[in-house]
Design a protein around this motif. Sequence first.
Motif, PDB file in Angstrom:
ATOM      1  N   ALA A  56       0.824  -1.200   0.000  1.00 54.76           N
ATOM      2  CA  ALA A  56       0.000   0.000   0.000  1.00 54.76           C
ATOM      3  C   ALA A  56       0.860   1.253   0.000  1.00 54.76           C
ATOM      4  CB  ALA A  56      -0.917   0.005   1.224  1.00 54.76           C
ATOM      5  N   ALA A  57       0.351   2.270  -0.636  1.00 57.50           N
ATOM      6  CA  ALA A  57       1.040   3.565  -0.604  1.00 57.50           C
ATOM      7  C   ALA A  57       0.793   4.239   0.735  1.00 57.50           C
ATOM      8  CB  ALA A  57       0.525   4.441  -1.748  1.00 57.50           C
ATOM      9  N   TRP A  58       1.781   5.037   1.161  1.00 57.26           N
ATOM     10  CA  TRP A  58       1.621   5.804   2.384  1.00 57.26           C
ATOM     11  C   TRP A  58       0.868   7.089   2.085  1.00 57.26           C
ATOM     12  CZ3 TRP A  58       7.378   5.791   4.406  1.00 57.26           C
ATOM     13  CH2 TRP A  58       7.800   4.462   4.598  1.00 57.26           C
ATOM     14  N   PRO A  59       0.157   7.652   3.021  1.00 56.33           N
ATOM     15  CA  PRO A  59      -0.202   7.102   4.336  1.00 56.33           C
ATOM     16  C   PRO A  59      -1.221   5.983   4.205  1.00 56.33           C
ATOM     17  CG  PRO A  59      -1.328   9.167   4.010  1.00 56.33           C
ATOM     18  CD  PRO A  59      -0.436   9.003   2.818  1.00 56.33           C
ATOM     19  N   ARG A 112      -6.769   9.182  16.016  1.00 51.62           N
ATOM     20  CA  ARG A 112      -7.468   9.978  14.995  1.00 51.62           C
ATOM     21  C   ARG A 112      -6.788  11.337  14.822  1.00 51.62           C
ATOM     22  NH1 ARG A 112     -11.886   9.356  17.143  1.00 51.62           N
ATOM     23  NH2 ARG A 112     -12.576   7.514  15.985  1.00 51.62           N
ATOM     24  N   ALA A 113      -6.379  11.947  15.931  1.00 47.13           N
ATOM     25  CA  ALA A 113      -5.700  13.248  15.848  1.00 47.13           C
ATOM     26  C   ALA A 113      -4.365  13.116  15.130  1.00 47.13           C
ATOM     27  CB  ALA A 113      -5.504  13.818  17.251  1.00 47.13           C
ATOM     28  N   ALA A 114      -3.618  12.047  15.432  1.00 48.23           N
ATOM     29  CA  ALA A 114      -2.335  11.839  14.763  1.00 48.23           C
ATOM     30  C   ALA A 114      -2.529  11.618  13.260  1.00 48.23           C
ATOM     31  CB  ALA A 114      -1.612  10.650  15.393  1.00 48.23           C
ATOM     32  N   VAL A 120       1.475  10.713  11.173  1.00 50.18           N
ATOM     33  CA  VAL A 120       1.907   9.334  10.962  1.00 50.18           C
ATOM     34  C   VAL A 120       1.718   8.943   9.504  1.00 50.18           C
ATOM     35  CG1 VAL A 120       1.420   8.598  13.328  1.00 50.18           C
ATOM     36  CG2 VAL A 120      -0.363   8.424  11.607  1.00 50.18           C
ATOM     37  N   ASP A 121       2.590   8.031   9.056  1.00 54.09           N
ATOM     38  CA  ASP A 121       2.476   7.472   7.711  1.00 54.09           C
ATOM     39  C   ASP A 121       1.698   6.168   7.722  1.00 54.09           C
ATOM     40  OD1 ASP A 121       4.150   9.517   6.615  1.00 54.09           O
ATOM     41  OD2 ASP A 121       5.875   8.455   7.468  1.00 54.09           O
ATOM     42  N   TRP A 175       5.173   5.786  12.251  1.00 60.15           N
ATOM     43  CA  TRP A 175       4.082   4.845  12.462  1.00 60.15           C
ATOM     44  C   TRP A 175       3.514   4.950  13.879  1.00 60.15           C
ATOM     45  CZ3 TRP A 175       5.374   1.586  16.398  1.00 60.15           C
ATOM     46  CH2 TRP A 175       6.728   1.313  16.607  1.00 60.15           C
ATOM     47  N   LEU A 176       2.278   4.514  14.012  1.00 60.38           N
ATOM     48  CA  LEU A 176       1.598   4.417  15.306  1.00 60.38           C
ATOM     49  C   LEU A 176       0.852   3.094  15.329  1.00 60.38           C
ATOM     50  CD1 LEU A 176       0.531   5.469  18.039  1.00 60.38           C
ATOM     51  CD2 LEU A 176      -1.315   6.605  16.770  1.00 60.38           C
TER      52      LEU A 176
END
Length: 789
Positions: A56-59, A112-114, A120-121, A175-176
């Motif tokens: 998959a492409a980021w994000p 959700r905020a991040a 995040v990617d 990442w998270l």
Amino acid sequence: MTGYRGPAPEVGGPAAVGAVRVSETGDAHASDGAVAVTGYVGSLTVVQYSARREPAAWPHQTGVIPSRAQSFQHRAEARMLWASEGHTRVPRLVLTGIGGVGKTQLAADHARAAWESGDVDILVWITVGSRAAAVSGYAQAGIEVLGADPANPDQAAKAFLAWLEPKPGVKPCRWLVVLDDLADPADLRGLWPPASASGRTLVTTRRRDAALTGEGRRLIPVGPFTPEESTAHLRAALAAHGRCESPGELVGLADDLGHLPLALSQAAAYLIDASSDCVSYRRLLADRAIRLRDVVPEPGALPDDQSTTVAAAWSLSVERADRLRPVALARPMLQLTAMLDPNGIPLAVLTSPAALARLTAHRSGGGEQPASITGEEALGALRALHRLSLIEHSPDDPYQAVRVHQLVQRATSDALAERVRRALVRTAADALISVWPDIEDDSRLAQVLRSNADTLQRNGEEALWQPDPHPVLLQTVRSLGESGQTASAAARCRDLAHGAHRRLGPDHPDSHAVRGELARWQGVAGDAPGAASLLAELLSDRLRVLGADHPSTLTTRHELAWWRGMAGDARGAVLAFEELLADRLRVQGPDDPGTLTTRHSLARWRGEAGDAAGAVAALGEVAADRERVLGPDHPATVAARGNHTYWRGMAGDPAGAAAAFEQLVADHVRVLGPRHPGTLATRREFARWCGEAGKAADAVGALGKLLDEMLPLLGAENPETLVTRHELARWRGETGDTAGAIDALAELLEDMVSVLGPDDPDTITTRRELARWRGETEDTARRSAPKPQ
């Protein structure tokens, strides 16, 4: 992954099955994935086809973030998730707390905020109900992010975790990974995401084992809402449906629910669905006959995509705690704590012989008796409950070592059969009595024990009356009175008297005992005539039921004579004690403790009636006889010596009284200890007689030191503390500090009126003392005023 079951390939040419080509030899090939022949069944070839996918492409996000709860509250814990330690953010954060405090919502808000901020990617959300769920979540991330082979989820999960490791020379991925609702720390053994400057891990769990902490991990406890958050949540949830409740009722409802977010949201939903109001709902909550499950929505009507009612929110945690060592003790321990004060239970109560016997019986299950449960095992059960966040265990606080959320208690109690619940109430009462000190020289411990007894009475009052009244009922009254709350003690005892009359009948011995206790505290609270009246009625009933020579009848006569004296009839008290002494000598003999007590009281009231010398002589004889019968260090012997010394001073020998009290202080410290109320009272008498002997400055110094020690021990409202303040103010005046005496007495008078009432004898004495010093100030001012020419 798909499985294909088709005909065996024909010899002589290839056969095509969808996108899979099977050769004459049985080999399988696919241009867009991986195919493996796993076996043959008769004429069929079994083919497993794994469809590969492009990374998959980021994000990119894997897993579903739970939707935001209605009336979501921004909390301090949310800010802590973004906080830094030094200059580096902590890479692994663990939100821990009891079920229902909103850990998942906090994690979802953070994720959700991040995501929305572009911080995040790669975002991965996994609900970790088991180790298999963790592996499955990582595998799905590996498949989506890396294009890993879905046919081998273990390998895909390992590949993803390895990919998260930072690598030199490679553009870092931000990442998270959120691991929600971790059930057991062991489920993440070998599955923790790596510590990385570019990545973060956020775990939510009810557990708080040591395995969750360590280098690079930070435990963040999550508690209930604050009162402000609770009322804001309720107000917003109700307003969304056009409902409005008074602020006071919202505050009250939030308190009733212990500010637990899950309970608040379900209560709001119940109010809306049932078209009920806060007043009615709080009435339902207060009714112990109604179960918690009946005042929340049905499972199909829960708000915010919730899957569990508040009544069932902790059942799985209890099961898991019960499997921890010591096995099968966590549940019965939680049941016992459910009977007591949620705000704090002393450790000694939960490790008392009564508690250990209950745990032992639970483990036996009615079968062969096992070895008795030890205090260490009971402590282990508490630690197991603490690890699952079902209780708060603070070993360093012996007074309030265990705290339990009130709704955990309610849900636990609701699940009990009535027979079991009644037995637990009696066990908890036995445990409280076993640790309640005979002499309450620790005001904080006494307050905690009373709070637990109060909660116990609310949880199971009827069980405390059957099969017989439990001693904890009257012990609570005595503790209240001895702490200085005499009016409250009298009121509580009056309620007990009504309860005894209704349940036991007017002539039951326990009904008589409660009536005698009521008379005592009514008198101590300042109503000596009322006490005498109650005792006269009780004496009539005891004469009718027990007869004139019964020990209880003689005791009632003694108490009646005493309160007649306290009501102002010292001469009548002397006559009554003289008659009683004759009967005690006839029935009980000269050395019976009751006889000695009557001689002691007779001597005191002779002094009050004006015969101080006679009191000195009689009390000297009583002290000698008590020493012979009971021993020199018995509290009754020491008390007789104290009264003998007091009347020695009243008879005109203040210096001798001061010297004798100085020796008595040393004896009290040796026999009773330095914090015993009798020791403190004796120190006050020593200071007083120093002042009477002409050493007012010494009296002020001794009383000031005594007061400094009494305040933290007994509290400012204890009667002994109030009397000490009075003596200190008086002797300050005698040293010439009239203004200081007036200020101290004015402040003391306000406190005495508040605590003891305006008509209490000590209040009246203080009022007179204040008037005396104010009068002397006015006289001094008049004498110093210039004479008119």
